[in-house]
Design an enzyme around this catalytic site. Structure first.
Site, mmCIF file in Angstrom:
data_model
loop_
_atom_site.group_PDB
_atom_site.id
_atom_site.type_symbol
_atom_site.label_atom_id
_atom_site.label_comp_id
_atom_site.label_asym_id
_atom_site.label_seq_id
_atom_site.Cartn_x
_atom_site.Cartn_y
_atom_site.Cartn_z
ATOM 1 N N GLU A 65 0.858 -1.188 0.000
ATOM 2 C CA GLU A 65 0.000 0.000 0.000
ATOM 3 C C GLU A 65 0.890 1.232 0.000
ATOM 4 O OE1 GLU A 65 -2.394 -0.268 3.548
ATOM 5 O OE2 GLU A 65 -2.851 -2.353 3.114
ATOM 6 N N LYS A 99 2.266 4.639 1.372
ATOM 7 C CA LYS A 99 2.329 5.176 2.742
ATOM 8 C C LYS A 99 1.955 6.654 2.670
ATOM 9 C CE LYS A 99 5.174 5.201 6.873
ATOM 10 N NZ LYS A 99 4.904 6.572 7.251
ATOM 11 N N ASP A 143 1.259 10.317 3.690
ATOM 12 C CA ASP A 143 1.915 11.143 4.702
ATOM 13 C C ASP A 143 0.875 12.014 5.400
ATOM 14 O OD1 ASP A 143 3.887 12.110 6.231
ATOM 15 O OD2 ASP A 143 4.812 13.368 4.701
ATOM 16 N N TYR A 193 -7.102 1.761 6.002
ATOM 17 C CA TYR A 193 -6.233 0.640 5.604
ATOM 18 C C TYR A 193 -6.100 -0.461 6.647
ATOM 19 C CZ TYR A 193 -3.132 3.831 8.151
ATOM 20 O OH TYR A 193 -2.601 4.686 9.082
ATOM 21 N N LYS A 252 10.822 3.463 3.098
ATOM 22 C CA LYS A 252 10.785 4.927 3.032
ATOM 23 C C LYS A 252 11.581 5.448 1.835
ATOM 24 C CE LYS A 252 9.444 7.320 6.319
ATOM 25 N NZ LYS A 252 9.458 7.286 7.761
ATOM 26 N N CYS A 278 6.141 51.139 1.811
ATOM 27 C CA CYS A 278 5.742 50.252 0.713
ATOM 28 C C CYS A 278 6.604 50.564 -0.516
ATOM 29 C CB CYS A 278 4.264 50.449 0.384
ATOM 30 S SG CYS A 278 3.774 49.624 -1.131
ATOM 31 N N CYS A 284 4.156 52.275 -3.296
ATOM 32 C CA CYS A 284 3.520 53.594 -3.186
ATOM 33 C C CYS A 284 4.158 54.478 -2.116
ATOM 34 C CB CYS A 284 2.033 53.447 -2.908
ATOM 35 S SG CYS A 284 1.694 52.761 -1.280
ATOM 36 N N CYS A 318 0.723 47.004 3.408
ATOM 37 C CA CYS A 318 0.560 48.372 2.947
ATOM 38 C C CYS A 318 -0.945 48.597 2.990
ATOM 39 C CB CYS A 318 1.080 48.497 1.514
ATOM 40 S SG CYS A 318 0.411 49.927 0.658
ATOM 41 N N CYS A 376 -2.758 51.756 -3.716
ATOM 42 C CA CYS A 376 -1.373 51.347 -3.996
ATOM 43 C C CYS A 376 -1.291 50.654 -5.364
ATOM 44 C CB CYS A 376 -0.907 50.408 -2.885
ATOM 45 S SG CYS A 376 0.635 49.576 -3.260
HETATM 46 S S1 IVH Z 1 -0.389 0.320 8.667
HETATM 47 C C1 IVH Z 1 0.182 -1.795 12.556
HETATM 48 N N1 IVH Z 1 -0.781 1.376 6.290
HETATM 49 O O1 IVH Z 1 2.428 5.286 8.730
HETATM 50 C C2 IVH Z 1 0.171 -1.164 11.234
HETATM 51 N N2 IVH Z 1 0.134 2.765 7.997
HETATM 52 O O2 IVH Z 1 5.002 4.973 10.103
HETATM 53 C C3 IVH Z 1 0.148 0.281 11.332
HETATM 54 N N3 IVH Z 1 0.537 5.071 7.302
HETATM 55 O O3 IVH Z 1 1.212 5.130 12.021
HETATM 56 C C4 IVH Z 1 0.014 1.094 10.178
HETATM 57 N N4 IVH Z 1 -0.174 4.855 5.233
HETATM 58 O O4 IVH Z 1 0.043 6.697 10.338
HETATM 59 C C5 IVH Z 1 -0.341 1.585 7.542
HETATM 60 N N5 IVH Z 1 -1.206 2.191 4.161
HETATM 61 C C6 IVH Z 1 -0.782 2.395 5.406
HETATM 62 C C7 IVH Z 1 -0.304 3.654 5.836
HETATM 63 C C8 IVH Z 1 0.151 3.784 7.143
HETATM 64 C C9 IVH Z 1 0.324 5.677 6.141
HETATM 65 C C10 IVH Z 1 1.129 5.716 8.506
HETATM 66 C C11 IVH Z 1 0.374 5.441 9.799
HETATM 67 C C12 IVH Z 1 1.380 4.786 10.676
HETATM 68 C C13 IVH Z 1 2.664 5.286 10.115
HETATM 69 C C14 IVH Z 1 3.804 4.394 10.491
#
Ligand code: IVH
Length: 667
Positions: A117, A119, A121, A226, A313, A407, A410, A425, A430
């Site tokens: 999946e 990740k 942010d 998720y 990451k 400014c 003006c 300003c 202006c």
């Molecule tokens: S699973 C026990 N799935 O990443 C499993 N986390 O660094 C826990 N996050 O705390 C998380 N996308 O806030 C999972 N597809 C995803 C995610 C995800 C973002 C975040 C989540 C977690 C953090 C961990």
């Protein structure tokens, strides 16, 4: 009111709620709206009116209850029955392969199926559904205890208040803000003199932590789900879980994938590292999970994180460059923004040469000087942003920057109003502000005047042809061709584009006028509510606050705008030029069935239900799923069922398919 009447009202309320829920799902989760905003607003208005008249029929899962919660003084805490753990990280491919080897060894298998999946942010949250109703939601907190943010989560339109089934479970996911929404949110905040957010994640976190849900409601929050907390669902794979959540109309990320080997996982990770810029939201990696849920259980967790998952990451995209100079930019509201001129550097796919420094506090906090070497990145992958100064690179020749006290456009004094981060300003005449106002007025989402960008706006002002946006409507081709580097063709085109803009609906004009705090959405709501600029100009703050989603801040700004003598002059000028001051009533139909409500019962020979519904809606009518006193026609097909009897009992007119065709004007 007798029981029968109450039944009718209740039925209508149920119909409205389920229709609104459906449109909400299609719009916010599937991103495929079925109807226009105006139609949705009408349904919502009808429901609000009925609920106001019969408050005993209000339910917490009603679509009207998204923004209703009262401001809190503090959040309650909520214990997580199943801890919300974090994830271990893999910072390179080798660490991911090691994770796989570790799991193979522990499980005794030769190959494992993984589920990948993106990740997201954002911020982890948990949502509790009981018998299909959203009842409670919390932040992750320390993993064992979070904050009760139910009222704030309800404002997120993608969170269903009611599921299509009466299931009970705790579901977890990530609240986030799209890159583009983040960019406009920060732009607005900069203009309003507020602190900007460093990235979409901070913006999402700040928005969820508001004690007043009405403020959260204004933020463009979204969510992907998720995982599960406490539940009694019988599922065998993570991939099935996501499909199940999708069936429950919960938003899940579409880019998920089952990978049958670690090689597959690696190619998924590489693919998204390459393509992540094309996503509408920011990701900081990939979450790799063992797909088999019983194996997940066997592998278990450490105190911090599950053994069956890892976050792969991506390295952050950061570059070093130099601040060559710091200049200032004057916005249309007079906000003075310092801008760093940078040594050109390629980052996240484009060359960056400028970065906003937002305000004097930002410069002070980061200790930024002209000549400094700085590390930059793109906040929300769009906006170039200075992260920090590389102090070791200082030579002693760097120069301190001071915000101008006068400014630069003006010459009037600049001031920092209390509670604001911006210096402004305050001179409404202006020139720099005026040029910005012209550019905004002509922009695509406002009056959409092609050919009137910053260069042309400046040219018009400098040559004293335009002193306010109203003057645009008096420009002639003869005047324009006198200007340096303006060919006859572009002069003709510009005059035509200006002429065409006169017919824009009020909502565009209103947005283009740049009244403080009146963005595109508020402009639409006001235009639709008041219908004409004259009505709007006469409205009091009280009248304005009657409009759903218009708060005291906007109301005050609108009233103030219309009391300014300059506004009066400007509007007179536009009126004499024939600029449209009205909002047309939007209707994408012939009006043949205006306001009529239809219910279908039994199968039709010539149309599917959806086709029949579109035919009605195209003609201004409305389709409901159940019969009530407000139903105008029940169309009975083959085997009409109980709705037919109900219609008869309520005295609703029942018609055959042939009669329905007659009504539509189709034979
Ligand atoms: S699973 C026990 N799935 O990443 C499993 N986390 O660094 C826990 N996050 O705390 C998380 N996308 O806030 C999972 N597809 C995803 C995610 C995800 C973002 C975040 C989540 C977690 C953090 C961990």
């Amino acid at each position: 009111m007798n029981n029968k009447e109450l039944d009718v009202v209740q039925n209508r309320i149920y119909d409205l709620r389920s229709e609104l829920d459906k449109h909400n799902y299609y719009y916010h989760v599937l991103d495929q709206p079925l109807v226009d905003d105006h139609y949705y607003d009408l349904l919502l208005k009808e429901l609000l009116e009925l609920e106001a008249a019969y408050p005993e029929l209000i339910e917490p899962s009603s679509p009207t209850q998204r923004i209703g919660a009262k401001p809190l003084t503090a959040f309650d805490s909520i214990d997580h029955k199943v801890p919300m753990l974090g994830l271990d990280n893999a910072f390179n491919e080798k660490e991911l392969e090691d994770f796989n080897l570790r799991l193979l060894k522990m499980s005794g298998f030769e190959e494992l199926e993984y589920f990948c999946e993106l990740k997201i942010d954002g911020l982890a949250v948990s949502l509790q559904y009981d018998n299909g109703l959203f009842i409670k939601g919390a932040t992750r907190g320390d993993g064992y205890r979070g904050e009760d943010i139910t009222g704030n989560l309800k404002t997120i339109r993608q969170v269903p208040l009611k599921l299509p089934e009466t299931a009970s479970f705790e579901v977890r996911g990530e609240v986030y803000i799209n890159k583009r929404d983040f960019a406009s949110l920060n732009k607005e905040r900069e203009e309003d003199g507020l602190q900007i957010f460093a990235n979409p994640r901070n913006a999402a976190a700040g928005s969820l932590r508001q004690l007043d849900p009405r403020l959260t409601a204004k933020r463009p929050l979204r969510i992907f789900l998720y995982g599960l907390g406490e539940h009694s669902l019988e599922l065998s794979r993570q991939s099935d879980l996501l499909d199940y959540l999708q069936d429950m109309q919960l938003p899940v990320n579409p880019e998920r994938r089952i990978c049958s080997s670690v090689q597959d996982v690696l190619s998924y990770c590489r693919h998204w590292e390459e393509k992540k810029r094309e996503l509408e939201y920011e990701i900081d990696g990939v979450v790799v999970k063992v797909n088999d849920l019983s194996l997940q259980k066997k592998l278990g967790s450490t105190a911090r994180s599950p053994r069956w998952a890892i976050a792969y990451k991506y390295p952050p995209e950061e570059k070093m460059t130099k601040i060559i100079d710091i200049r200032v930019n004057i916005g249309r509201t007079g906000a003075i923004t310092p801008v760093a001129i940078l040594g050109p550097v390629n980052i996240s796919g484009s060359t960056v040469q400028r970065a906003s420094l937002h305000n004097e506090d930002f410069i002070l906090e980061k200790d930024i000087m002209i000549g400094d070497s700085v590390i930059i990145h793109k906040a929300g992958e769009i906006i170039p942003e200075i992260l920090r100064v590389v102090k070791e690179k200082r030579s002693g020749k760097e120069a301190k920057f001071n915000m101008p006290e006068k400014c630069p456009s003006c010459g009037s004094d600049t001031v920092r109003l209390s509670g604001e981060a911006a210096r402004r300003c305050l001179n409404p005449a202006c020139p720099a502000q005026l040029v910005e106002k012209l550019v905004h007025f002509s922009s695509r989402r406002a009056m959409d005047i092609e050919g009137l960008g910053p260069a042309m706006a400046e040219l018009l002002y400098n040559n004293r042809l335009v002193h306010s946006v109203g003057d645009l409507y008096y420009l002639t081709v003869e005047q324009l061709i006198e200007l340096p580097r303006v060919a006859e063709k572009s002069a003709v085109n510009l005059v035509e584009a200006i002429e065409k803009s006169k017919n824009n609906p009020l909502r565009r004009l209103l947005f283009g006028l740049g009244v403080r705090f009146v963005g595109e959405k508020a402009a639409r709501l006001l235009a639709e509510h008041f219908g004409t600029l004259i009505n709007l100009a006469r409205a009091t703050e009280e009248d304005l606050e009657q409009v759903e989603e218009i708060g005291p801040k906007i109301a005050e700004a609108v009233v103030q705008y219309f009391t300014l003598p300059e506004t009066n002059t400007l509007l007179e000028k536009m009126k004499s030029a024939g600029v449209c001051f009205e909002e047309p009533v939007t209707r994408n139909n012939t009006g043949l069935l205006d306001g009529k409500t239809f219910v279908f019962s039994g199968a039709l020979d010539s149309y599917t239900r959806d086709e029949a519904a579109s035919l009605v809606e195209d003609r201004g009518g409305r389709v409901s799923s159940s019969v009530s006193k407000n139903t105008d026609y029940l169309v009975s097909g083959t085997d009409p069922g109980s709705k037919f009897n109900k219609a008869k009992n309520l005295g609703v007119e029942t018609i055959s398919e042939a009669e329905f065709k007659d009504l539509l004007g189709q034979f």
